[in-house]
Design a protein around this motif. Structure first.
Motif, mmCIF file in Angstrom:
data_model
loop_
_atom_site.group_PDB
_atom_site.id
_atom_site.type_symbol
_atom_site.label_atom_id
_atom_site.label_comp_id
_atom_site.label_asym_id
_atom_site.label_seq_id
_atom_site.Cartn_x
_atom_site.Cartn_y
_atom_site.Cartn_z
ATOM 1 N N SER A 177 14.562 -73.119 -44.000
ATOM 2 C CA SER A 177 15.405 -73.639 -45.077
ATOM 3 C C SER A 177 16.602 -72.722 -45.351
ATOM 4 C CB SER A 177 14.562 -73.799 -46.348
ATOM 5 O OG SER A 177 15.363 -74.137 -47.437
ATOM 6 N N VAL A 178 16.378 -71.419 -45.329
ATOM 7 C CA VAL A 178 17.405 -70.454 -45.715
ATOM 8 C C VAL A 178 18.369 -70.119 -44.581
ATOM 9 C CG1 VAL A 178 17.734 -68.042 -46.421
ATOM 10 C CG2 VAL A 178 16.014 -69.454 -47.578
ATOM 11 N N MET A 179 17.872 -69.957 -43.384
ATOM 12 C CA MET A 179 18.704 -69.413 -42.300
ATOM 13 C C MET A 179 19.889 -70.287 -41.882
ATOM 14 S SD MET A 179 17.739 -66.439 -41.983
ATOM 15 C CE MET A 179 18.713 -65.995 -40.550
ATOM 16 N N PRO A 180 19.787 -71.614 -41.852
ATOM 17 C CA PRO A 180 20.962 -72.396 -41.441
ATOM 18 C C PRO A 180 22.169 -72.228 -42.364
ATOM 19 C CG PRO A 180 18.982 -73.731 -41.316
ATOM 20 C CD PRO A 180 18.602 -72.449 -42.004
ATOM 21 N N ARG A 181 21.954 -71.734 -43.590
ATOM 22 C CA ARG A 181 23.067 -71.543 -44.520
ATOM 23 C C ARG A 181 23.349 -70.066 -44.790
ATOM 24 N NH1 ARG A 181 20.032 -71.716 -49.762
ATOM 25 N NH2 ARG A 181 17.967 -72.386 -49.130
ATOM 26 N N PHE A 193 26.336 -53.529 -35.760
ATOM 27 C CA PHE A 193 26.093 -54.728 -34.967
ATOM 28 C C PHE A 193 25.994 -55.920 -35.908
ATOM 29 C CE2 PHE A 193 21.846 -53.818 -36.308
ATOM 30 C CZ PHE A 193 21.101 -54.985 -36.195
ATOM 31 N N ILE A 194 26.098 -57.103 -35.339
ATOM 32 C CA ILE A 194 25.898 -58.340 -36.082
ATOM 33 C C ILE A 194 24.642 -58.983 -35.499
ATOM 34 C CG2 ILE A 194 26.826 -60.612 -36.640
ATOM 35 C CD1 ILE A 194 29.630 -59.305 -36.490
ATOM 36 N N PRO A 195 23.595 -59.127 -36.307
ATOM 37 C CA PRO A 195 22.336 -59.667 -35.780
ATOM 38 C C PRO A 195 22.439 -61.148 -35.439
ATOM 39 C CG PRO A 195 22.195 -59.400 -38.153
ATOM 40 C CD PRO A 195 23.519 -58.822 -37.733
ATOM 41 N N GLU A 196 21.643 -61.544 -34.469
ATOM 42 C CA GLU A 196 21.600 -62.952 -34.084
ATOM 43 C C GLU A 196 20.554 -63.717 -34.879
ATOM 44 O OE1 GLU A 196 21.134 -63.418 -29.874
ATOM 45 O OE2 GLU A 196 22.793 -62.052 -29.447
ATOM 46 N N SER A 197 19.456 -63.034 -35.249
ATOM 47 C CA SER A 197 18.357 -63.757 -35.882
ATOM 48 C C SER A 197 17.601 -62.883 -36.875
ATOM 49 C CB SER A 197 17.381 -64.264 -34.812
ATOM 50 O OG SER A 197 16.744 -63.172 -34.172
ATOM 51 N N LEU A 198 16.792 -63.562 -37.646
ATOM 52 C CA LEU A 198 15.830 -62.943 -38.542
ATOM 53 C C LEU A 198 14.465 -63.318 -37.988
ATOM 54 C CD1 LEU A 198 16.110 -61.378 -41.238
ATOM 55 C CD2 LEU A 198 15.749 -63.538 -42.419
ATOM 56 N N ASP A 199 13.576 -62.338 -37.818
ATOM 57 C CA ASP A 199 12.292 -62.584 -37.166
ATOM 58 C C ASP A 199 11.123 -62.423 -38.123
ATOM 59 O OD1 ASP A 199 14.049 -62.535 -35.038
ATOM 60 O OD2 ASP A 199 12.828 -61.236 -33.794
ATOM 61 N N LEU A 200 10.141 -63.284 -37.989
ATOM 62 C CA LEU A 200 8.863 -63.098 -38.669
ATOM 63 C C LEU A 200 8.008 -62.288 -37.709
ATOM 64 C CD1 LEU A 200 6.875 -63.599 -40.964
ATOM 65 C CD2 LEU A 200 6.215 -65.729 -39.813
ATOM 66 N N MET A 201 7.630 -61.089 -38.139
ATOM 67 C CA MET A 201 6.934 -60.137 -37.287
ATOM 68 C C MET A 201 5.492 -59.949 -37.746
ATOM 69 S SD MET A 201 9.435 -59.151 -35.274
ATOM 70 C CE MET A 201 8.798 -57.668 -34.513
ATOM 71 N N GLU A 202 4.615 -59.714 -36.785
ATOM 72 C CA GLU A 202 3.235 -59.348 -37.102
ATOM 73 C C GLU A 202 3.041 -57.873 -36.754
ATOM 74 O OE1 GLU A 202 -1.425 -60.489 -36.217
ATOM 75 O OE2 GLU A 202 0.136 -61.430 -35.003
ATOM 76 N N SER A 203 2.357 -57.172 -37.638
ATOM 77 C CA SER A 203 2.031 -55.763 -37.426
ATOM 78 C C SER A 203 0.549 -55.683 -37.061
ATOM 79 C CB SER A 203 2.287 -54.980 -38.715
ATOM 80 O OG SER A 203 1.834 -53.661 -38.582
ATOM 81 N N PHE A 211 20.807 -66.829 -37.383
ATOM 82 C CA PHE A 211 21.744 -66.879 -38.495
ATOM 83 C C PHE A 211 22.734 -68.006 -38.252
ATOM 84 C CE2 PHE A 211 20.378 -62.485 -39.173
ATOM 85 C CZ PHE A 211 20.336 -62.420 -40.553
ATOM 86 N N GLN A 212 23.380 -68.473 -39.333
ATOM 87 C CA GLN A 212 24.421 -69.488 -39.227
ATOM 88 C C GLN A 212 25.527 -68.963 -38.321
ATOM 89 O OE1 GLN A 212 26.476 -69.951 -42.911
ATOM 90 N NE2 GLN A 212 27.723 -71.645 -42.188
ATOM 91 N N GLN A 213 25.991 -69.769 -37.408
ATOM 92 C CA GLN A 213 27.054 -69.347 -36.475
ATOM 93 C C GLN A 213 28.404 -69.852 -36.902
ATOM 94 O OE1 GLN A 213 26.447 -67.100 -34.121
ATOM 95 N NE2 GLN A 213 24.333 -67.099 -34.767
#
Length: 187
Positions: A67-71, A158-168, A185-187
Motif C-alpha cells: 500500500s505504501v511503497m507505490p506512493r 546511494f538511492i535505494p531501489e526497494s524496501l525489504d521485509l527481512m527475517e533474522s 520505491f516509486q520510480q
C-alpha cells in the motif's frame, strides 16, 4: 503458532559495500580483540524492527508495504560518519551513520509505514524513539577498556531501489538475514 523475527530494511548496493570494505581495512586494525564484524551480506539499514510475527501478521506487513511503497519516492541516503553506538559513552557497536537529512527522510518513511501497520493491527517491535539511519559494521565484546577513537569520516550516498521485509535467524556466529519480499520505491 510459529513466528518469525522480522524487520523492514534497505539493503545496500554493491557500490556502497565496496566503499565500506575500504573503510574496514583501516578499522579492523584499530578495534580490540574479540570484535565481531557483521558479515558483508548482512549490511543493511533497519527502517522498522517488528520483532516476532505470525504468518498472518507477515501477510499484513506485506499488505502495508504494498500500500505504501507505490506512493513513496526513494530518498537519497548519504553517509557522513563512522561512530560507536548506540551512545559514544557506552559503545557496543560500530556504525556508519546517515546524514541528518537522510535520517529525517527515512524517519518519514518509517512513520508512514508504521501508521499503515497500526491500522492493520500489526504489533510494532520497538518503542517510540528518534530514528537514526545507520549500518552496523561490528559488535564490541571487550568492555574492560575504552575502544580507540574513530576518526573515520565517510562520504558516499546511494538511492535505494526497494524496501525489504527481512527475517533474522539466529546462528552461532550471530544473526543471519534474508529477504522475504522486496517492494520497489516509486520510480
Amino acid at each position: 503458532m510459529p513466528q518469525k523475527r522480522v524487520f523492514i530494511a534497505i539493503n545496500l548496493p554493491e557500490s556502497v559495500k565496496k566503499q565500506i570494505d575500504a573503510e574496514l581495512l583501516v578499522l579492523r586494525e584499530k578495534l580490540p580483540q574479540g570484535t565481531r564484524f557483521v558479515a558483508r551480506e548482512d549490511w543493511h539499514i533497519t527502517v522498522s524492527f517488528l520483532s516476532q510475527q505470525s504468518d498472518e501478521s507477515i501477510g499484513e506487513i506485506i499488505g502495508a508495504m504494498s500500500s505504501v511503497m507505490p506512493r513513496t519516492a526513494a530518498p537519497e541516503i548519504r553517509f557522513e560518519d563512522m561512530v560507536y553506538g548506540p551512545e559514544e559513552r557506552s559503545p557496543r557497536m560500530v556504525w556508519i551513520v546517515a546524514s541528518l537529512k537522510s535520517s529525517s527522510l527515512l524517519g518519514d518513511i518509517k512513520h508512514i509505514l508504521e501508521e499503515e501497520l497500526i491500522q492493520r493491527k500489526v504489533r510494532l517491535g520497538e518503542g517510540d524513539r528518534k530514528f537514526s539511519g545507520h549500518i552496523t559494521l561490528a559488535r564490541l565484546n571487550n568492555f574492560d577498556t575504552p575502544p580507540p577513537p574513530l576518526e573515520n569520516k565517510v562520504n558516499f550516498s546511494f538511492i535505494p531501489e526497494s524496501l525489504d521485509l527481512m527475517e533474522s535467524q539466529p546462528s552461532h556466529s550471530g544473526p543471519r538475514y534474508h529477504s522475504l519480499t522486496a517492494m520497489d520505491f516509486q520510480q
